[in-house]
Scaffold this motif. Structure first.
Motif, PDB file in Angstrom:
ATOM      1  N   ASP A   7      -7.253  -2.077   1.626  1.00  0.00           N
ATOM      2  CA  ASP A   7      -8.339  -2.196   0.517  1.00  0.00           C
ATOM      3  C   ASP A   7      -9.282  -1.019   0.214  1.00  0.00           C
ATOM      4  N   ALA A   8      -9.854  -0.613   1.389  1.00  0.00           N
ATOM      5  CA  ALA A   8     -10.913   0.460   1.462  1.00  0.00           C
ATOM      6  C   ALA A   8     -10.199   1.756   0.850  1.00  0.00           C
TER       7      ALA A   8
ATOM      8  N   THR B 128     -17.118   5.734  -1.386  1.00  0.00           N
ATOM      9  CA  THR B 128     -16.522   5.448  -2.604  1.00  0.00           C
ATOM     10  C   THR B 128     -17.688   4.737  -3.599  1.00  0.00           C
TER      11      THR B 128
ATOM     12  N   ARG C 225     -15.988   3.405   2.574  1.00  0.00           N
ATOM     13  CA  ARG C 225     -16.337   2.517   1.484  1.00  0.00           C
ATOM     14  C   ARG C 225     -18.265   3.002   0.717  1.00  0.00           C
TER      15      ARG C 225
ATOM     16  N   CYS D 258      -9.363   5.785  -3.431  1.00  0.00           N
ATOM     17  CA  CYS D 258      -8.123   6.445  -4.271  1.00  0.00           C
ATOM     18  C   CYS D 258      -8.726   6.131  -5.797  1.00  0.00           C
ATOM     19  N   GLU D 259      -9.021   5.040  -6.097  1.00  0.00           N
ATOM     20  CA  GLU D 259      -9.541   4.728  -7.535  1.00  0.00           C
ATOM     21  C   GLU D 259     -10.515   5.320  -7.856  1.00  0.00           C
ATOM     22  N   ALA D 260     -11.539   5.427  -6.962  1.00  0.00           N
ATOM     23  CA  ALA D 260     -12.903   5.953  -7.201  1.00  0.00           C
ATOM     24  C   ALA D 260     -13.009   7.502  -7.449  1.00  0.00           C
TER      25      ALA D 260
ATOM     26  N   ASN E 135      -7.374   2.073  -1.093  1.00  0.00           N
ATOM     27  CA  ASN E 135      -7.089   1.817  -2.523  1.00  0.00           C
ATOM     28  C   ASN E 135      -8.418   1.982  -3.273  1.00  0.00           C
ATOM     29  N   GLN E 136      -9.308   1.347  -2.938  1.00  0.00           N
ATOM     30  CA  GLN E 136     -10.772   1.497  -3.646  1.00  0.00           C
ATOM     31  C   GLN E 136     -11.211   3.044  -3.881  1.00  0.00           C
TER      32      GLN E 136
ATOM     33  N   ARG F 246     -18.202   6.174  -7.311  1.00  0.00           N
ATOM     34  CA  ARG F 246     -18.403   5.512  -8.730  1.00  0.00           C
ATOM     35  C   ARG F 246     -19.604   5.722  -9.355  1.00  0.00           C
TER      36      ARG F 246
ATOM     37  N   ASP G 290       0.728  -1.333   0.005  1.00  0.00           N
ATOM     38  CA  ASP G 290      -0.043  -0.018  -0.052  1.00  0.00           C
ATOM     39  C   ASP G 290       0.773   1.238  -0.029  1.00  0.00           C
TER      40      ASP G 290
END
Length: 402
Positions: free
Chosen positions: A334-335, A373, A370, A340-342, A337-338, A377, A273
């Motif tokens: 994981d939360a 996130t 989450r 950051c992507e969204a 990273n998601q 999306r 991470d």
């Protein structure tokens, strides 16, 4: 020498114990006593909280003192002033008549002045054959002279309390900074400790601090913070001691390959991470969010700066600090990273800073992130309302504290 007559109030005003006490103070003034009226006034202003006098009442007292011609208040030398309400209102910065009467009553109730009411309720002075004032009806300033030493003692006590409160606030500020920095360092270095629990305890303690707190309210908070700071320091010192007992080879290896430190047991996958965050940092250096300057974010979420090792001077620093803080908040890699992507690394970092600022208002930071996130999306998330709400909340709290 002006004759003083203790009188009951004129008209519908009833006699009160405060009036009797004020007359007793005036009658008990030491013979030959003298004091500078403005020094006494400054002491009264500092002790206003203990006396129960408001700022507006003190403005009226200031106006009354201005009608006394001499700089000193001297016992037996004409301490009754008798301005009309119109004259007094002008010197009290145009205060409304009803407001003026209310604050004059406050001065009497606080024992700062005594009413000397005439038979018809008017304020005036009667002169003798030689032109000297023999009798005056108005407001007697003798209690200020009689209690001058008492007011100075009260002012000194207020100054001492204010200094003690300032020192206590400074201690709490240093303890808060130390704890936040040590937790941030422990997370960054991957030192084995229950950082999540320590961070939650820290947030619970500082959540107890009211916007305007007395010394008695802050003392137990300072004690709890000092105890927590010692616990966090012990975790770091234990790590240092364990490293000293290891072989020189592993000691040197830790310095050379610091980025390969084993992650602490609460967050498996932290190493990967952190490497991902480095790439995000490089990306966000040239892509700040439009419309929301960093200074605005830090005004809305000032607590995040406590966890930055070298301050927050750019978006990359904010992302790096948020990545450390989210672990203490219980947000999984994981939360993070998601998110950051969204929504982008910067907006994800701002949301972490906002969750940190809200503290216990968010029961599950990981679940909350989450949820946001998922909205991001679907194109239903914007960072603006979050920042605006925090800024309005801080502005309202500062106004109430002021």
């Amino acid at each position: 020498m002006i004759e003083h007559i203790s009188t009951t109030p004129f008209g519908r005003r009833s006699l009160s114990l405060a009036m009797v006490a004020g007359q007793m103070a005036a009658d008990g003034c030491a013979p030959g006593a003298s004091a500078n009226k403005w020094q006494v006034f400054r002491a009264v202003c500092e002790a206003k909280g203990l006396l129960g006098a408001s700022d507006r009442a003190l403005a009226v007292l200031n106006a009354l003192l201005s009608f006394h011609p001499d700089a000193d208040l001297a016992e037996g030398e004409g301490l009754v002033v008798f301005p009309s309400n119109a004259q007094l209102a002008l010197r009290a910065h145009g205060m409304a008549p009803a407001t003026l009467r209310r604050h004059l009553s406050v001065l009497v109730d606080c024992g700062l002045v005594v009413r000397r009411d005439s038979p018809n309720g008017k304020r005036y002075a009667r002169k003798g054959f030689g032109g000297e004032i023999e009798q005056a009806f108005g407001f007697d300033l003798t209690p200020l002279l009689a209690r001058a030493e008492e007011f100075e003692r009260m002012a000194e006590a207020v100054r001492a309390e204010r200094r003690a409160l300032q020192l206590l606030r400074e201690r709490i500020t240093i303890l808060r900074r130390d704890i936040a920095k040590m937790i941030s360092f422990g997370l960054e270095e991957g030192i084995a400790a229950d950082w999540k629990r320590l961070h939650l305890e820290y947030r619970e303690i500082i959540a107890q601090i009211p916007r305007t707190a007395s010394r008695l309210e802050l003392e137990p908070v300072a004690t709890e913070l000092a105890s927590l700071a010692q616990e966090v320091r012990n975790a770091l010192e234990s790590h240092v001691k364990s490293k000293k007992t290891s072989a020189n080879e592993s000691h040197f290896e830790r310095h050379i390959q610091n980025s390969n430190t084993q992650p602490h047991e609460l967050e498996p996958g932290l190493e990967e991470d952190q490497r991902a965050t480095v790439a995000q940092k490089l990306e966000t250096r040239s892509q700040p969010p439009t419309g929301y300057p960093l200074g605005m974010v830090l005004r809305a979420c000032p607590d995040i700066a406590d966890y930055a090792r070298n301050g927050i001077s750019g978006w990359a620093d904010l992302v790096e600090t948020a990545n450390l803080v989210r672990g203490a908040l219980g947000v999984s890699p994981d939360a993070w990273n998601q998110a950051c992507e969204a929504m982008g690394a910067v907006d994800a970092a701002i949301m972490v800073a906002a969750m940190l600022q809200k503290g216990e208002a968010i029961a599950s930071p990981g679940g909350y992130l989450r949820s946001l996130t998922a909205k991001a999306r679907g194109g239903e998330f914007s960072i603006g309302p979050v920042l605006m709400a925090l800024l309005r909340g801080r502005g309202g709290a500062q106004a109430r504290a002021g």
